[in-house]
Structures are given as C-alpha cells and as structure tokens.
Scaffold this motif. Structure first.
Motif: not given
Length: 243
Positions: A5-7, A50-55, A68-72, A77-78
């Motif tokens: 998360l820091q990176l 399979d990455k619904n949050v990303f889509l 913003s930052l997206i956690e998968t 990812s950005i």
C-alpha cells in the motif's frame, strides 16, 4: 500488505507530480503499465474477467480521469481512462442472422410451451399422456425404474425432472405444471411405482421393526406424560413448602 500500500501510494503521488501516467511511465520503466484497447463491461480483456471491482471503477471514470488506488487480489492498481467510446448499434445486415436465429428460438420455445400446456389441459380432463401425445405427434419416452441413487437409464433424461418425479403418486400421476429444461418443455406422468429392492436379512428386518416399535412407544409415552402435566392439578403439603 502495508508495504504494498505504501509503494502504491508513492506511485500514485508520482503520477500526479509528473502530470500524467504516460510521463511517469516513461520516467519509471520498471512500472507495469498495461494498455487495453476499447472493451465493454460484458466482454473485458481476459485478465480482467474476474475483477468486478476493477471493472466497476473503470466504467465509472470520465475521459481523461484517473482512479484512486484499487485493491485487487493481485495487489493495487490505478486506472487512467485515456478515451471512451459510446456504444454503437451495429448495422442490421451484420446482425440479421443472429436476430433471425434468436427470434426463431424464441418462437420455438413459445410453441413448445403452448403444446405442453394443451397436453396438460387434456390430462386434467382424464386423458392418458400416450394418447394425447400421439394425437399431437409428440414424442413420449419411458424412463424406466430409477431411484434417488440410481439415475434413469435414459441418457438424456434431465436430472431436474428426476427430482420432481418422486413427488408423483398414483392419485396424482402427473405434475400440475409443465417443466422447462432449456428450450424444451416436459410433462411427466407416473407409469408405475415399486418399493426399492433390498438385500436385508430377516434378522435385520426384525431389528428395524423392533426399533421402530420402540420409537413409536416412546413418542406415545412422551405425548401422554405431556398431556398429564398440562391437565393434572398439583398440591403441595404444607410440611414440604419452603419457608
């Protein structure tokens, strides 16, 4: 995870500082930037299926907007929406065959249900399935005997029908409704029912019979005791009453 998360935050701040994702990527070649062509939410690239949050996030962005930052499950990812293309209706000539096939399939399903409902109506009048099916030139298949453990001998006998079959009885030999399995509609009529075969010995039968008798006796006794408790009048001798 905290280090990741820091990176990710450092990269995010670096992109903002550089002014664009493309410029930051040119200055940091080790950064993994994936450029995707136009795609729809229903047909995303293979790595995003399979990455619904990303889509969901990708399709909420406006042109030129960065997420913003997206956690998968794979990390952070950005997304940068470089361009957006509105959905386009394809020319009729290119989809004519598909439309025609879809219409024919829909119409065939409607006719199948209509035929099935008509057959069921005749059964409710007292007619037999075989005679009604013959009048309408509809196929009739005999599943043969089967159990909940042993499936029907017919390879194309739907499993969903098998589970419904065990609700049929001689007094209610057919279902009160037609059953859709894919594009087809089925009507079932109970032809014959028999007790399952068993290799139980006489001693085993006696043991089960005795156990069942004891169970029934226990239930009757419990019911009698409960009834007595609800209707009996209880008195307590003064000498037994607590101070």
């Amino acid at each position: 995870k905290p280090l990741a998360l820091q990176l990710a935050n450092q990269v995010y701040e670096g992109i903002i500082g550089a002014g664009s994702l493309a410029k930051y990527g040119n200055e940091n070649k080790e950064l993994d930037i994936v450029v995707a062509d136009f795609f729809t939410k229903d047909a995303p690239p293979a790595q995003l299926k399979d990455k619904n949050v990303f889509l969901d996030k990708a399709f909420s962005l406006a042109k030129g907007e960065m997420s913003s930052l997206i956690e998968t499950p794979d990390g952070y990812s950005i997304i940068f929406a470089e361009d957006i293309k509105e959905p386009q209706t394809p020319p009729f000539d290119t989809v004519a065959n598909v439309v025609r096939e879809d219409f024919m399939s829909m119409r065939a399903a409607e006719l199948a249900k209509q035929n099935a409902d008509e057959v069921l109506a005749e059964l409710k009048k007292g007619k037999k399935l075989a005679s009604v099916a013959e009048e309408k030139s509809l196929p009739v298949k005999n599943s043969g005997f089967f159990s909940k453990v042993t499936p029907s001998a017919l390879q194309d006998f739907p499993g969903s029908l098998a589970s419904r079959a065990f609700g049929l009885t001689p007094s209610q030999a057919y279902l009160n409704e037609t059953v859709a399995v894919g594009p087809d509609y089925y009507i079932m009529e109970l032809a014959e029912r028999k007790a399952p075969e068993t290799s139980m010995s006489d001693d085993q039968r006696n043991q089960y019979s005795q156990a069942l008798t004891r169970l029934k006796q226990d239930r009757l006794t419990s019911a009698w005791i409960k009834h007595q408790q609800e209707n009996v009048e209880v008195t307590i001798h003064p000498s037994l009453a607590k101070e």
